[in-house]
Motif scaffolding. Structure first.
Motif, PDB file in Angstrom:
ATOM      1  N   PRO A  82       0.830  -1.208   0.000  1.00 38.86           N
ATOM      2  CA  PRO A  82       0.000   0.000   0.000  1.00 38.86           C
ATOM      3  C   PRO A  82       0.866   1.260   0.000  1.00 38.86           C
ATOM      4  O   PRO A  82       1.879   1.328   0.691  1.00 38.86           O
ATOM      5  N   CYS A  83       0.455   2.247  -0.805  1.00 42.77           N
ATOM      6  CA  CYS A  83       1.257   3.459  -0.917  1.00 42.77           C
ATOM      7  C   CYS A  83       1.260   4.234   0.394  1.00 42.77           C
ATOM      8  O   CYS A  83       0.318   4.163   1.191  1.00 42.77           O
ATOM      9  N   SER A  84       2.338   4.990   0.591  1.00 41.62           N
ATOM     10  CA  SER A  84       2.533   5.722   1.847  1.00 41.62           C
ATOM     11  C   SER A  84       2.684   7.214   1.620  1.00 41.62           C
ATOM     12  O   SER A  84       2.935   7.960   2.569  1.00 41.62           O
ATOM     13  N   ALA A  93      -2.110   3.247   2.837  1.00 45.53           N
ATOM     14  CA  ALA A  93      -1.751   2.747   4.167  1.00 45.53           C
ATOM     15  C   ALA A  93      -2.554   3.484   5.231  1.00 45.53           C
ATOM     16  O   ALA A  93      -3.058   2.868   6.195  1.00 45.53           O
ATOM     17  N   THR A  94      -2.713   4.788   5.089  1.00 46.04           N
ATOM     18  CA  THR A  94      -3.507   5.574   6.033  1.00 46.04           C
ATOM     19  C   THR A  94      -4.961   5.120   6.023  1.00 46.04           C
ATOM     20  O   THR A  94      -5.606   4.996   7.081  1.00 46.04           O
ATOM     21  N   GLU A 109       6.759  -6.042  -2.030  1.00 48.26           N
ATOM     22  CA  GLU A 109       7.120  -4.672  -1.653  1.00 48.26           C
ATOM     23  C   GLU A 109       7.220  -3.818  -2.910  1.00 48.26           C
ATOM     24  O   GLU A 109       7.681  -4.269  -3.952  1.00 48.26           O
ATOM     25  N   ASP A 110       6.780  -2.565  -2.807  1.00 45.52           N
ATOM     26  CA  ASP A 110       6.815  -1.644  -3.931  1.00 45.52           C
ATOM     27  C   ASP A 110       8.210  -1.033  -4.049  1.00 45.52           C
ATOM     28  O   ASP A 110       8.690  -0.392  -3.116  1.00 45.52           O
ATOM     29  N   ARG A 118       7.998   1.840   3.176  1.00 47.98           N
ATOM     30  CA  ARG A 118       7.395   2.828   4.078  1.00 47.98           C
ATOM     31  C   ARG A 118       5.931   2.520   4.363  1.00 47.98           C
ATOM     32  O   ARG A 118       5.440   2.761   5.462  1.00 47.98           O
ATOM     33  N   GLY A 119       5.214   2.006   3.347  1.00 48.43           N
ATOM     34  CA  GLY A 119       3.814   1.653   3.564  1.00 48.43           C
ATOM     35  C   GLY A 119       3.675   0.556   4.598  1.00 48.43           C
ATOM     36  O   GLY A 119       2.840   0.638   5.505  1.00 48.43           O
TER      37      GLY A 119
END
Length: 373
Positions: A82-84, A93-94, A109-110, A118-119
């Motif tokens: 998920p993007c961060s 992520a949020t 992992e991206d 980071r996500g």
């Protein structure tokens, strides 16, 4: 770190997420095509989603919107981290944290520097259990285009070939429609729908005047960008690709030295003119692909004549070959599907690994992957 122990349920739900992720191929660039499934503590799917056309909204956001309050305590199965970061929308992520998700199972992992772990760390910092690596190879294959653009600064390149048993793509007079049957041609259109762009050379456009659209019922709106390599701007303004550029995006890649004059030539059309470097009268194909990646393309399907196919093979940028083979022969006076490669030793041959063989009516389609990377 000990590898997570995945259950059979984990495997089942990630397979569903991977299936969803494939739905976005060809229409979400420059973003990755991601699938997400939300599963309640009781084992019921309460939300599912995939990246939407144009890349927004992301798969996680779609699944969360479907699940609503049922996302609380759920497990999220996601095919890519998920993007961060804040872009055109808040980080996924949020969104997962705010929804009260208890666990995230992620395939991969991206590698994008804006995310890259980071996500996952955001999720862990919020007390969410994160398990990574389930069906990572499958997830990498789905997003091989996005990963190629990030990791290699070029799109993933698939070369489509169609020939007789004796590797001829046309008769000596140039007749080639149709070597393969209707089932194979339909599969070829599906390939178009699943790619961001079709790449052809100017000679193909001048000789055949193609439309290069997706003509599968219900998917006509998924025609990819048409990219023409035309160093000196030889393609006429009257070509079908030029005349229909307002309906289907069409890009003309020209040499740096001709960019100004050709921008003027095509200024009254809807064609996007871009430039790339040349040497000794030929495009620097590495630069061409970097340029296309910079414009957001992740998956490029090559439907060219033998000369461009050979040029791409020579510089080692063909990642996959999809070869449609008809049960017929033309003979030595027919046109070869690949032009001269200049191979003098067998050790210099481009080599591929066969990954699948399928029947398509009377024809077969064989897929090969380049394993040299």
């Amino acid at each position: 770190m000990t590898a997570p122990a995945f259950t059979e349920d984990d495997r089942h739900f990630m397979r569903v997420a991977l299936s969803l992720s494939k739905r976005g191929l060809g229409n979400v660039w420059p973003n990755p095509s991601v699938g997400c499934v939300l599963v309640s503590p009781e084992g019921m799917i309460v939300g599912r989603g995939h990246t939407q056309p144009g890349g927004r909204p992301h798969a996680e956001r779609v699944a969360l919107d479907v699940a609503g309050h049922h996302a609380k305590g759920a497990t999220a199965y996601v095919t890519l981290e998920p993007c961060s970061h804040f872009g055109k929308s808040p980080p996924c992520a949020t969104g997962l944290i705010e929804a009260g998700v208890a666990r995230v199972v992620c395939a991969l992992e991206d590698p994008d520097g804006r995310v890259s772990g980071r996500g996952h760390q955001m999720l862990r910092d919020a007390g969410i259990r994160v398990d990574i690596g389930l069906f990572a190879d499958e997830a990498r294959r789905v997003n091989e285009g996005f990963l190629s653009r990030i990791e290699r600064d070029r799109p993933f390149v698939t070369l489509k070939l169609a020939s007789t048993l004796d590797a001829r793509s046309a008769t000596h007079s140039g007749e080639s429609q149709w070597i393969t049957g209707s089932a194979a041609r339909e599969q070829g259109h599906l390939l178009r729908a699943n790619h961001d762009a079709i790449l052809v050379g100017a000679n193909t456009v001048i000789a055949d005047d193609p439309t290069l659209t997706c003509r599968i019922a219900g998917r006509e709106d998924q025609s990819p960008v048409r990219v023409i390599l035309d160093r000196k701007g030889d393609v006429p303004v009257s070509a079908k690709l030029i005349e229909t550029a307002e309906v289907v995006p069409t890009w003309l890649v020209v040499s740096d030295t001709h960019f100004s004059e050709l921008s003027e030539k095509f200024e009254k059309t809807s064609v996007k003119v871009v430039s790339a470097g040349c040497a000794d009268g030929h495009f620097d194909l590495h630069e061409v692909l970097r340029t296309l990646a910079g414009l957001g393309l992740t998956r490029v399907l090559v439907e060219s004549g033998g000369s461009l196919a050979a040029a791409l093979l020579k510089v080692g940028v063909v990642d996959r070959v999809v070869h449609f083979v008809a049960p017929s022969m033309i003979g030595d006076d027919g046109k070869a599907m690949i032009a001269q490669l200049g191979v003098t030793q067998l050790s210099d041959m481009p080599r591929f690994e066969r990954v699948s063989v399928r029947e398509m009516g009377e024809d077969i389609v064989v897929t090969y992957d380049n394993k040299t990377d």
